[in-house]
Structures are given as structure tokens and as C-alpha cells.
Design a protein around this motif. Sequence first.
Motif, short mmCIF file in Angstrom:
data_model
loop_
_atom_site.label_atom_id
_atom_site.label_comp_id
_atom_site.label_asym_id
_atom_site.label_seq_id
_atom_site.Cartn_x
_atom_site.Cartn_y
_atom_site.Cartn_z
N LEU A 105 -19.29 82.07 -24.47
CA LEU A 105 -19.06 83.26 -25.28
C LEU A 105 -19.93 84.42 -24.81
N ALA A 106 -21.19 84.16 -24.50
CA ALA A 106 -22.08 85.20 -23.99
C ALA A 106 -21.58 85.73 -22.65
N ARG A 107 -21.11 84.85 -21.79
CA ARG A 107 -20.58 85.28 -20.49
C ARG A 107 -19.33 86.14 -20.65
N ASN A 108 -18.42 85.74 -21.57
CA ASN A 108 -17.22 86.53 -21.82
C ASN A 108 -17.55 87.90 -22.38
N GLN A 109 -18.52 87.96 -23.28
CA GLN A 109 -18.93 89.25 -23.84
C GLN A 109 -19.55 90.14 -22.77
N GLU A 110 -20.33 89.56 -21.89
CA GLU A 110 -20.94 90.32 -20.79
C GLU A 110 -19.86 90.86 -19.85
N MET A 111 -18.85 90.04 -19.55
CA MET A 111 -17.76 90.49 -18.69
C MET A 111 -16.99 91.63 -19.35
N LYS A 112 -16.73 91.52 -20.64
CA LYS A 112 -16.03 92.60 -21.35
C LYS A 112 -16.86 93.88 -21.34
N ARG A 113 -18.18 93.74 -21.51
CA ARG A 113 -19.05 94.91 -21.51
C ARG A 113 -19.05 95.58 -20.14
N LYS A 114 -19.10 94.77 -19.07
CA LYS A 114 -19.07 95.33 -17.72
C LYS A 114 -17.74 96.01 -17.43
N GLN A 115 -16.63 95.40 -17.86
CA GLN A 115 -15.32 96.01 -17.66
C GLN A 115 -15.22 97.33 -18.42
N GLN A 116 -15.76 97.37 -19.63
CA GLN A 116 -15.75 98.60 -20.42
C GLN A 116 -16.57 99.69 -19.73
N GLN A 117 -17.74 99.34 -19.21
CA GLN A 117 -18.57 100.32 -18.50
C GLN A 117 -17.86 100.81 -17.25
N ARG A 118 -17.21 99.91 -16.52
CA ARG A 118 -16.48 100.29 -15.31
C ARG A 118 -15.32 101.22 -15.67
N LYS A 119 -14.64 100.91 -16.75
CA LYS A 119 -13.51 101.73 -17.19
C LYS A 119 -14.00 103.11 -17.62
N GLU A 120 -15.12 103.18 -18.33
CA GLU A 120 -15.67 104.46 -18.75
C GLU A 120 -16.16 105.28 -17.56
N ALA A 121 -16.64 104.61 -16.52
CA ALA A 121 -17.12 105.33 -15.35
C ALA A 121 -15.95 105.92 -14.57
#
Length: 93
Positions: free
Chosen positions: A30-46
Motif C-alpha cells: 500500500l505504501a509503495r502504491n501510494q508513493e507511485m501515485k504521488r510520483k505520477q501526480q508530481q510528474r503530471k503536474e510538472a
Amino acid sequence: MKMLIFVIILALVGSVVLWRVRKADAEKELARNQEMKRKQQQRKEAITPAEHATWPTIIHAAGKPKAQSEEEIPELSMSTIEFEPADHPSLQH
């Protein structure tokens, strides 16, 4: 009888240990999935701009013929723009 009680207690301890291991693995996943979602969100925002840019456009009147001076000046493209260094006195040796 003592052996049966020992086997039951051993099975209970084994099931508790197995349950805790599975729970820890699920928390890590669950922590790994949340981290991946957070990184994807940051990449999308960038990548996506906060505001859509409005680019300037050159609009010519359709009914009006171009003036002689407008026809002589070619429109610049990015490949024709060249850098010309400034002739500033402080930059010269």
C-alpha cells in the motif's frame, strides 16, 4: 492429550505469525502504491502548465490588399532568427 493441546497452540501461533507477515506485506504494498501515485501526480503536474498560454497571432485583413512594404518583408521563422551580439563598449577588450 498434551500433544493435541500443543499442536493446537502451535497452529494458533503459526496462524498469528502468518497473519502478521501478510499484514506487513500488505502495508508495504500500500505504501509503495501510494508513493507511485504521488510520483505520477508530481510528474503530471510538472508536464501540464498551470494556465493555458495564449500565443500571439498575426491577423491580416481578408478584403484589404497587402501594402508594398508588407510584401517585401519576409516573415521570420525560428530557423531564420539569428543571434547578433550587442556592441557594448564594456564587452570589448
